[in-house]
Motif scaffolding. Structure first.
Motif: not given
Length: 106
Positions: A65-83
């Motif tokens: 499968g393929e799985y979507q995700y994001r990182y969450v910094l300090d519980g508020t800022t959502w950011t993508n993975d450059g890799a």
């Protein structure tokens, strides 16, 4: 930033290691991984800070499968993975989501 995939020989699972560099963290005190595999729960998978300032965690995910995700910094800022393997529209905002692809065994 990096994603490492280790496909298990005995099970249809892959150990996926997600890592965010110190530069990408940009001074955040906490980093979490939220995605389809944990119901987008920003507190379910907290990354561990490494000696070099990066953050890392490993998750077992089903192969095929393929799985979507994001990182969450300090519980508020959502950011993508450059890799990430690819990016798709989130359907929630104008931003996209990172995607890890686990279709083939190595």
């Amino acid at each position: 930033m990096a994603i490492a995939k280790q496909f298990l020989k005995s099970k249809p699972l892959a150990k996926v290691t997600f890592e965010l560099t110190a530069e990408a963290v940009n001074g955040a005190k906490t980093v979490a991984l939220a995605g389809e595999f944990n119901d987008w729960d920003a507190s379910a998978q907290v990354l561990k800070k490494q000696k070099d300032g990066s953050y890392k965690t490993t998750v077992e995910l089903p192969v095929g499968g393929e799985y979507q995700y994001r990182y969450v910094l300090d519980g508020t800022t959502w950011t993508n993975d450059g890799a990430a393997d690819k990016y798709v529209a989130s359907g929630v905002s104008g931003e996209g989501n990172s995607v890890v692809i686990l279709w083939e065994r190595n």
